[in-house]
Enzyme design. Structure first.
Site, PDB file in Angstrom:
ATOM      1  N   GLU A   1       0.812  -1.207   0.000  1.00 16.01           N
ATOM      2  CA  GLU A   1       0.000   0.000   0.000  1.00 16.01           C
ATOM      3  C   GLU A   1       0.849   1.263   0.000  1.00 16.01           C
ATOM      4  O   GLU A   1       1.626   1.494   0.933  1.00 16.01           O
ATOM      5  CB  GLU A   1      -0.911   0.021   1.234  1.00 16.01           C
ATOM      6  CG  GLU A   1      -1.802   1.248   1.299  1.00 16.01           C
ATOM      7  CD  GLU A   1      -2.615   1.308   2.587  1.00 16.01           C
ATOM      8  OE1 GLU A   1      -3.675   1.958   2.577  1.00 16.01           O
ATOM      9  OE2 GLU A   1      -2.190   0.700   3.594  1.00 16.01           O
TER      10      GLU A   1
ATOM     11  N   ASP B   1      -5.631   2.621  -1.602  1.00 11.86           N
ATOM     12  CA  ASP B   1      -6.390   3.398  -0.632  1.00 11.86           C
ATOM     13  C   ASP B   1      -6.682   4.754  -1.255  1.00 11.86           C
ATOM     14  O   ASP B   1      -5.767   5.560  -1.477  1.00 11.86           O
ATOM     15  CB  ASP B   1      -5.594   3.535   0.662  1.00 11.86           C
ATOM     16  CG  ASP B   1      -6.408   4.152   1.791  1.00 11.86           C
ATOM     17  OD1 ASP B   1      -7.063   5.183   1.531  1.00 11.86           O
ATOM     18  OD2 ASP B   1      -6.385   3.622   2.910  1.00 11.86           O
TER      19      ASP B   1
ATOM     20  N   GLN C   1      -9.453   0.618  -0.342  1.00 14.86           N
ATOM     21  CA  GLN C   1      -9.932   1.198   0.906  1.00 14.86           C
ATOM     22  C   GLN C   1     -10.407   2.630   0.663  1.00 14.86           C
ATOM     23  O   GLN C   1      -9.971   3.280  -0.289  1.00 14.86           O
ATOM     24  CB  GLN C   1      -8.835   1.182   1.977  1.00 14.86           C
ATOM     25  CG  GLN C   1      -8.493  -0.225   2.452  1.00 14.86           C
ATOM     26  CD  GLN C   1      -7.375  -0.256   3.461  1.00 14.86           C
ATOM     27  OE1 GLN C   1      -6.417   0.501   3.371  1.00 14.86           O
ATOM     28  NE2 GLN C   1      -7.480  -1.148   4.445  1.00 14.86           N
TER      29      GLN C   1
ATOM     30  N   GLU D   1     -11.846   2.274   5.946  1.00 15.12           N
ATOM     31  CA  GLU D   1     -10.770   2.582   6.889  1.00 15.12           C
ATOM     32  C   GLU D   1     -10.824   4.070   7.248  1.00 15.12           C
ATOM     33  O   GLU D   1      -9.955   4.862   6.873  1.00 15.12           O
ATOM     34  CB  GLU D   1      -9.402   2.210   6.304  1.00 15.12           C
ATOM     35  CG  GLU D   1      -8.312   2.177   7.367  1.00 15.12           C
ATOM     36  CD  GLU D   1      -6.953   1.829   6.813  1.00 15.12           C
ATOM     37  OE1 GLU D   1      -6.241   1.029   7.445  1.00 15.12           O
ATOM     38  OE2 GLU D   1      -6.575   2.360   5.752  1.00 15.12           O
TER      39      GLU D   1
END
EC number: 5.3.1.22
Length: 262
Positions: free
Chosen positions: A143, A178, A204, A240
């Site tokens: 990530e 993300d 995310q 998240e």
């Protein structure tokens, strides 16, 4: 239709950790993710998943000394043996919890340290993790994280993450996209989703810039949810984010997609 996983490390902090599974299920979630499972026996976590009909979407491999500020060790020279032991521990948990995605955090780099040396260690460690996880049917994800939230984090950009995965060359090594981090570092989210979807293993979400619910801020999430569907992504979208107030009270944004019962 997007499928959402509640991130139990950030959401439902009104409850003790093991009670967050029930709270997420009451609110209509069918899956959960969290940072780390290692404070609890795997069997205890599995019983919560089973009791509440939840799927474990994702968790992270051991990150080093989190309390001392470490944020992963995959790129840290001299920590290779510890990294491998951590991957083995994570896979032991995954065998019980049933998730097929494992996030491996890169770690921090200081300005005076060699990025080339970190990258070389990172590639070798990721190759080991992917090869070991392949036998378990698990995809390893990396990530990019913004350096506002985690100053000094080694991996920050989507294109760099995709290039690293390509260089390692393992089919079960992909990028954890993300949208919150990407918007802060790069923006242009829709274009990057279109460009990189084949290499994305997990997504995310969170509102930008405060990291609250995805119904406020500068990102048009309904548009992106439709685009993600159009691009054929069938994995979980990890929520998240840090709720502005109560977690359940802030779930109005998800009602078009999930049968919220709480």
């Amino acid at each position: 239709m997007p499928r959402f996983a509640a991130n139990l490390s950030m959401m439902y902090n009104e409850h003790a950790f093991l009670d967050r599974f029930a709270a997420a299920a009451r609110d209509g979630f069918q899956a959960v993710e969290f940072l780390f499972p290692y404070d609890f026996p795997a069997a205890d976590l599995k019983s919560r998943l089973t009791e509440h009909g939840l799927t474990q979407a994702l968790f992270n491999a051991p990150p080093g000394d989190w309390g001392a500020g470490e944020r992963g060790i995959a790129s840290l020279p001299g920590r290779e043996d510890e990294f491998r032991r951590g991957v083995d521990t994570a896979l032991e948990y995954a065998r019980v919890l049933g998730n097929d995605k494992l996030h491996v955090m890169a770690g921090l780099i200081k300005p005076e340290q060699s990025r080339a040396a970190h990258r070389d260690v990172y590639l070798k460690n990721l190759a080991y993790a992917a090869q070991t996880a392949r036998a378990e049917g698990i995809t390893v994800v990396i990530e990019p994280i913004n350096t506002r939230d985690i100053p000094g984090f080694f991996l920050n950009r989507q294109d760099d993450a995709q290039a690293i995965c390509a260089e390692v060359g393992a089919a079960n090594l992909k990028v954890q996209f993300d949208l919150y981090h990407c918007q802060i570092v790069e923006g242009d989210l829709a274009v990057k989703l279109k460009r990189d979807m084949k290499g994305i293993g997990h997504i995310q979400i969170a509102g930008v810039p405060e990291r609250h619910e995805p119904d406020i801020g500068e990102v048009n999430y309904p548009y992106l949810f439709a685009l993600i569907d159009e691009l054929g992504y069938d994995g979980w979208l990890g929520c998240e984010y840090r709720p502005r107030a109560g977690t359940s009270e802030g779930l109005g944004w998800i009602r078009p997609y999930v049968n919220v019962r709480g």
